[in-house]
Design a protein around this motif. Structure first.
Motif, PDB file in Angstrom:
ATOM      1  N   UNK A   1      46.158  46.364  60.623  1.00  0.00           N
ATOM      2  CA  UNK A   1      45.350  45.448  61.162  1.00  0.00           C
ATOM      3  C   UNK A   1      44.257  45.947  62.110  1.00  0.00           C
ATOM      4  N   UNK A   2      44.568  47.183  62.135  1.00  0.00           N
ATOM      5  CA  UNK A   2      43.590  48.089  63.279  1.00  0.00           C
ATOM      6  C   UNK A   2      42.590  48.388  62.416  1.00  0.00           C
ATOM      7  N   UNK A   3      43.015  48.879  61.199  1.00  0.00           N
ATOM      8  CA  UNK A   3      41.810  49.570  60.247  1.00  0.00           C
ATOM      9  C   UNK A   3      40.949  48.599  59.775  1.00  0.00           C
ATOM     10  N   UNK A   4      41.302  47.511  59.267  1.00  0.00           N
ATOM     11  CA  UNK A   4      40.585  46.697  58.206  1.00  0.00           C
ATOM     12  C   UNK A   4      40.363  45.250  58.690  1.00  0.00           C
ATOM     13  N   UNK A   5      41.063  44.766  60.032  1.00  0.00           N
ATOM     14  CA  UNK A   5      40.641  43.320  60.370  1.00  0.00           C
ATOM     15  C   UNK A   5      39.490  43.486  61.707  1.00  0.00           C
ATOM     16  N   UNK A   6      39.480  44.646  62.120  1.00  0.00           N
ATOM     17  CA  UNK A   6      38.560  44.467  63.396  1.00  0.00           C
ATOM     18  C   UNK A   6      36.953  44.298  63.068  1.00  0.00           C
TER      19      UNK A   6
ATOM     20  N   UNK B   1      32.054  53.848  48.199  1.00  0.00           N
ATOM     21  CA  UNK B   1      32.069  52.440  47.567  1.00  0.00           C
ATOM     22  C   UNK B   1      33.531  52.131  48.024  1.00  0.00           C
ATOM     23  N   UNK B   2      34.624  52.760  47.934  1.00  0.00           N
ATOM     24  CA  UNK B   2      35.972  52.298  48.269  1.00  0.00           C
ATOM     25  C   UNK B   2      35.986  52.009  49.708  1.00  0.00           C
ATOM     26  N   UNK B   3      35.472  52.735  50.744  1.00  0.00           N
ATOM     27  CA  UNK B   3      35.437  52.492  51.702  1.00  0.00           C
ATOM     28  C   UNK B   3      34.966  51.159  52.439  1.00  0.00           C
ATOM     29  N   UNK B   4      33.590  50.830  51.583  1.00  0.00           N
ATOM     30  CA  UNK B   4      32.990  49.716  51.799  1.00  0.00           C
ATOM     31  C   UNK B   4      33.777  48.356  51.603  1.00  0.00           C
ATOM     32  N   UNK B   5      34.322  48.689  50.431  1.00  0.00           N
ATOM     33  CA  UNK B   5      35.373  47.640  49.753  1.00  0.00           C
ATOM     34  C   UNK B   5      36.609  47.327  50.868  1.00  0.00           C
ATOM     35  N   UNK B   6      37.171  48.335  51.179  1.00  0.00           N
ATOM     36  CA  UNK B   6      38.265  48.062  52.070  1.00  0.00           C
ATOM     37  C   UNK B   6      38.021  47.598  53.490  1.00  0.00           C
ATOM     38  N   UNK B   7      36.835  47.883  53.831  1.00  0.00           N
ATOM     39  CA  UNK B   7      36.278  47.084  55.224  1.00  0.00           C
ATOM     40  C   UNK B   7      35.393  45.862  54.935  1.00  0.00           C
ATOM     41  N   UNK B   8      35.221  45.625  53.718  1.00  0.00           N
ATOM     42  CA  UNK B   8      34.389  44.422  53.338  1.00  0.00           C
ATOM     43  C   UNK B   8      32.983  44.341  54.184  1.00  0.00           C
ATOM     44  N   UNK B   9      32.348  45.359  53.926  1.00  0.00           N
ATOM     45  CA  UNK B   9      31.072  45.526  54.395  1.00  0.00           C
ATOM     46  C   UNK B   9      30.201  46.105  53.276  1.00  0.00           C
ATOM     47  N   UNK B  10      28.753  45.958  53.468  1.00  0.00           N
ATOM     48  CA  UNK B  10      27.872  46.420  52.497  1.00  0.00           C
ATOM     49  C   UNK B  10      28.174  47.928  52.182  1.00  0.00           C
TER      50      UNK B  10
ATOM     51  N   UNK C   1      30.102  49.349  63.048  1.00  0.00           N
ATOM     52  CA  UNK C   1      30.381  49.857  61.897  1.00  0.00           C
ATOM     53  C   UNK C   1      30.988  51.282  62.065  1.00  0.00           C
ATOM     54  N   UNK C   2      30.100  52.168  62.889  1.00  0.00           N
ATOM     55  CA  UNK C   2      30.637  53.320  63.056  1.00  0.00           C
ATOM     56  C   UNK C   2      32.113  53.659  63.484  1.00  0.00           C
ATOM     57  N   UNK C   3      32.163  52.657  64.365  1.00  0.00           N
ATOM     58  CA  UNK C   3      33.757  52.613  64.849  1.00  0.00           C
ATOM     59  C   UNK C   3      34.743  52.512  63.802  1.00  0.00           C
ATOM     60  N   UNK C   4      34.383  51.398  63.044  1.00  0.00           N
ATOM     61  CA  UNK C   4      35.228  51.015  62.041  1.00  0.00           C
ATOM     62  C   UNK C   4      35.570  52.153  60.879  1.00  0.00           C
ATOM     63  N   UNK C   5      34.376  52.627  60.466  1.00  0.00           N
ATOM     64  CA  UNK C   5      34.419  53.892  59.569  1.00  0.00           C
ATOM     65  C   UNK C   5      35.031  54.939  59.829  1.00  0.00           C
ATOM     66  N   UNK C   6      34.793  55.457  61.195  1.00  0.00           N
ATOM     67  CA  UNK C   6      35.521  56.449  61.977  1.00  0.00           C
ATOM     68  C   UNK C   6      36.835  56.331  62.026  1.00  0.00           C
ATOM     69  N   UNK C   7      37.374  55.123  62.252  1.00  0.00           N
ATOM     70  CA  UNK C   7      38.825  54.792  62.444  1.00  0.00           C
ATOM     71  C   UNK C   7      39.421  54.961  61.000  1.00  0.00           C
ATOM     72  N   UNK C   8      38.893  54.447  59.820  1.00  0.00           N
ATOM     73  CA  UNK C   8      39.344  54.419  58.606  1.00  0.00           C
ATOM     74  C   UNK C   8      39.665  55.995  58.288  1.00  0.00           C
ATOM     75  N   UNK C   9      38.336  56.614  58.530  1.00  0.00           N
ATOM     76  CA  UNK C   9      38.476  58.145  57.977  1.00  0.00           C
ATOM     77  C   UNK C   9      39.450  59.079  58.834  1.00  0.00           C
ATOM     78  N   UNK C  10      39.602  58.745  59.926  1.00  0.00           N
ATOM     79  CA  UNK C  10      40.627  59.445  60.819  1.00  0.00           C
ATOM     80  C   UNK C  10      41.945  59.185  60.241  1.00  0.00           C
TER      81      UNK C  10
ATOM     82  N   UNK D   1      52.827  50.110  58.606  1.00  0.00           N
ATOM     83  CA  UNK D   1      51.450  50.022  57.823  1.00  0.00           C
ATOM     84  C   UNK D   1      50.929  48.490  58.067  1.00  0.00           C
ATOM     85  N   UNK D   2      51.723  47.518  58.242  1.00  0.00           N
ATOM     86  CA  UNK D   2      50.960  46.344  58.700  1.00  0.00           C
ATOM     87  C   UNK D   2      50.031  46.483  59.945  1.00  0.00           C
ATOM     88  N   UNK D   3      50.692  47.070  61.093  1.00  0.00           N
ATOM     89  CA  UNK D   3      50.318  47.139  62.444  1.00  0.00           C
ATOM     90  C   UNK D   3      48.850  48.215  61.932  1.00  0.00           C
ATOM     91  N   UNK D   4      49.143  49.131  61.099  1.00  0.00           N
ATOM     92  CA  UNK D   4      47.959  50.073  61.020  1.00  0.00           C
ATOM     93  C   UNK D   4      46.902  49.356  60.275  1.00  0.00           C
TER      94      UNK D   4
END
Length: 243
Positions: free
Chosen positions: A152-157, A195-204, A162-171, A147-150
């Motif tokens: 790192x990949x999902x939330x810290x990049x 809104x939840x996705x934005x909060x988790x990725x710390x983006x607008x 943005x399209x890549x980050x949102x896509x990775x989280x949704x996948x 979970x920690x490794x996941x």
């Protein structure tokens, strides 16, 4: 806190724990270890959408998510308006509130994004069991490391598009919380909203909306109220890889 309805669980109802998402705590348990947990008298609790799991400082239990998705928020810089939060999603097969195994009065705000079945386990009792059954301890430690490794990949990049980050989280959510729709062949992710996705990725929120618009234009997903319908998981992973 909204009330919960306790449900008695039989071994027959909880068989098939290995069908939980890959790498999760439940999926990593052997059949023998699962029976040991069942013999501890597990009882599930049904929580309505938007209910909070009792993971405050006075809560004695950790919880295993059997069905549903929860949002966890931590406040490393303290509470207050415009104070940064750390937001994560946890789904089926995951143990949440694990910090209570070390610090009993730890707390994490945990909100059910869907009707959720969560199995409480007294942290003190689980600690005793982990010391006696090293295989269960190993399953838990490996699941937390995965979970920690996941995370790192999902939330810290933050430097990735943005399209890549949102896509990775949704996948990721499609793999861990998605439900196949046999009529259409799509995968439905219920619970998290934009809104939840934005909060988790710390983006607008506008950043997430633009990414969703791009994915929708390519026919990959459809966004509804607190729901994402993934029409093409392979294409979503293609965007997630930044190709």
């Amino acid at each position: 806190m909204p009330s919960t309805v306790d449900t008695s669980w039989s071994a027959e109802l909880l068989l098939g724990h290995e069908n939980q998402p890959e790498g999760s705590f439940l999926q990593r348990l052997s059949a023998e270890d699962w029976q040991v947990l069942l013999q501890a008298g597990l009882r599930g609790g049904t929580f309505v959408r938007d209910a909070l799991l009792p993971l405050g400082p006075d809560g004695p239990d950790v919880y295993i998510i059997w069905e549903g998705v929860v949002r966890q928020d931590r406040f490393p810089l303290g509470d207050g308006e415009n104070v940064p939060t750390v937001t994560r999603f946890r789904g089926r097969g995951q143990l949440v509130g694990e910090a209570k195994l070390i610090t009993p009065d730890s707390a994490v705000l945990t909100k059910c994004l869907t009707p959720t079945v969560a199995v409480p386990f007294p942290a003190r009792n689980l600690n005793v069991l982990l010391r006696r059954r090293h295989t269960i301890q190993g399953a838990l430690l490996c699941s937390i490391e995965d979970r920690n490794r996941s995370d790192e990949l999902l939330y810290t990049m933050a430097t990735r598009p943005p399209v890549e980050r949102v896509s990775r989280l949704l996948a990721h959510l499609a793999d861990t919380a998605g439900v196949p729709d046999p009529r259409t062949g799509s995968t439905v992710i219920t619970g998290p909203g934009q809104k939840d996705v934005a909060a988790s990725l710390q983006v607008a929120i506008s950043t997430v909306e633009n990414a969703i618009r791009t994915l929708r234009y390519h026919g990959v997903i459809e966004a509804r109220y607190r729901q994402f319908v993934v029409h093409d998981v392979d294409a979503l992973r293609h965007f997630a890889a930044g190709i």
